[in-house]
Design an enzyme around this catalytic site. Structure first.
Site, PDB file in Angstrom:
ATOM      1  N   HIS A 112      11.719  18.041 -34.430  1.00 24.48           N
ATOM      2  CA  HIS A 112      10.673  17.582 -35.339  1.00 24.48           C
ATOM      3  C   HIS A 112      10.342  18.648 -36.381  1.00 24.48           C
ATOM      4  O   HIS A 112      10.724  19.802 -36.246  1.00 24.48           O
ATOM      5  CB  HIS A 112       9.420  17.195 -34.542  1.00 24.48           C
ATOM      6  CG  HIS A 112       9.512  15.848 -33.908  1.00 24.48           C
ATOM      7  ND1 HIS A 112      10.224  15.628 -32.750  1.00 24.48           N
ATOM      8  CD2 HIS A 112       9.010  14.628 -34.272  1.00 24.48           C
ATOM      9  CE1 HIS A 112      10.162  14.352 -32.431  1.00 24.48           C
ATOM     10  NE2 HIS A 112       9.437  13.722 -33.335  1.00 24.48           N
ATOM     11  N   SER A 117       6.327  10.041 -35.952  1.00 20.58           N
ATOM     12  CA  SER A 117       6.115  11.456 -35.678  1.00 20.58           C
ATOM     13  C   SER A 117       6.533  12.370 -36.823  1.00 20.58           C
ATOM     14  O   SER A 117       6.054  13.503 -36.923  1.00 20.58           O
ATOM     15  CB  SER A 117       6.862  11.865 -34.405  1.00 20.58           C
ATOM     16  OG  SER A 117       8.250  11.576 -34.515  1.00 20.58           O
TER      17      SER A 117
END
Length: 329
Positions: free
Chosen positions: A310, A84
């Site tokens: 993230h 990711s």
């Protein structure tokens, strides 16, 4: 540009499930280590099978899902492999109908545009080193083929950023430590739940897995230039920001040491595999979650910018610049 055909599979539900991945597991940094070259790649909740070391010459995937591809010129034939932190979930623009949550604003796409490369981006949220040689089933129930299936003898450039999900490292480092912060177990509940030796075993296993992955790329694409891409600075060197990173203040040095240890493991794996290394740690200095100008999202997902814990678009641009600097250096 050609992209994956959208699949209508309750994308918002899949997104919510993925956002919880880092919040559900308890601390679990213990892992059995092995010598380099003989690592057995681990699995997580997104992988359907443990397929062992990704240095094998064949993969074991069976899937109908395809990768995102772009053809922008006569530049290199580029394959991007990763998890990711490469896929960059929710960085505009992200296809929410695809469980990999891959953004077309991630660093592989930026690098490809700069080089005029023909890009095949198989990065996928939740990927481990097992996902390189075996099917990865994402939160929407879709089976994605082994990432190594994208590699051919004609591939001339490969970037690899993998390892953070092996041994549940990310979910332990962030989700597990967040949970333990509310346990009332003192100032350092996360550090107290493991030991330095256990952390070292986990990082040694990850280093071994990543080295095997990098050697596996060379097996499949012997003429390719291979770059191992590291991980960013997520946790601050000093200070805290409980609203964005709600861990026990005493645990911050421990969590940062694991964050740095992962980066060092990837760098050492690159050195042992004989491939080039892209230093994302250095490129993201001063832009951790708690910084005045953060490049990593805090605990609350922003659906217009980044998944919790993230990277933002700015971090992906910085990584692209670092990759290009290595290529052009």
């Amino acid at each position: 540009m050609t992209t994956r055909t959208p699949r209508r599979r309750a994308p918002r539900r899949a997104l919510a499930a993925l956002a919880l991945v880092g919040l559900l597991p308890a601390l679990g940094l213990v892992a059995c280590s092995s010598e380099d070259g003989g690592a057995q790649a681990s699995t997580d909740t997104t992988s359907s099978a443990d397929t062992g070391s990704p240095s094998a010459s064949t993969s074991t995937s069976t899937s109908t899902s395809t990768s995102t591809s772009t053809a922008t010129g006569d530049g290199p034939v580029y394959v991007a492999i990763g998890d990711s932190y490469t896929a960059a979930p929710l960085v505009p623009t992200t296809d929410l109908n695809d469980g990999c949550l891959q953004s077309d604003g991630n660093y592989p796409h930026l690098v490809a545009a700069a080089l005029g490369a023909s890009l095949t981006d198989v990065s996928c949220s939740g990927a481990t080193t097992s996902s390189l040689v075996g099917v990865q089933t994402t939160m929407d129930g879709v089976a994605h083929p082994a990432q190594f299936d994208a590699l051919t003898a004609d591939t001339t450039l490969v970037t690899v950023s993998i390892g953070g999900n092996d041994q549940d490292l990310f979910s332990s480092m962030l989700g597990g430590c967040v949970q333990l912060a509310t346990s009332g177990q003192g100032r350092t509940p996360c550090a107290d739940a493991t030991s330095e030796a256990e952390v070292e075993k986990t990082l040694a296993t990850i280093r071994s897995h990543v080295r095997a992955a990098l050697e596996g790329v060379a097996d499949r694409s012997p003429d390719a230039r291979v770059l191992a891409v590291g991980y960013p600075q997520i946790v601050p060197a000093s200070g805290s920001c409980p609203r964005l990173l709600p861990v026990a203040s005493g645990d911050l040095p421990f969590i940062r040491s694991v964050n740095r240890g992962l980066t060092d493991a990837v760098e050492e794996a690159a050195k042992r595999a004989g491939v080039e290394y892209v230093d994302v740690w250095a490129a993201t200095a001063g832009h951790d979650i708690c910084a005045d100008d953060p490049w990593i999202q805090g605990q609350r997902t922003d659906t217009s910018a980044a998944l919790s814990f993230h990277p933002f678009a700015a971090e992906q641009q910085a990584v692209a610049d670092a990759v290009l600097a290595v290529l052009q250096g």
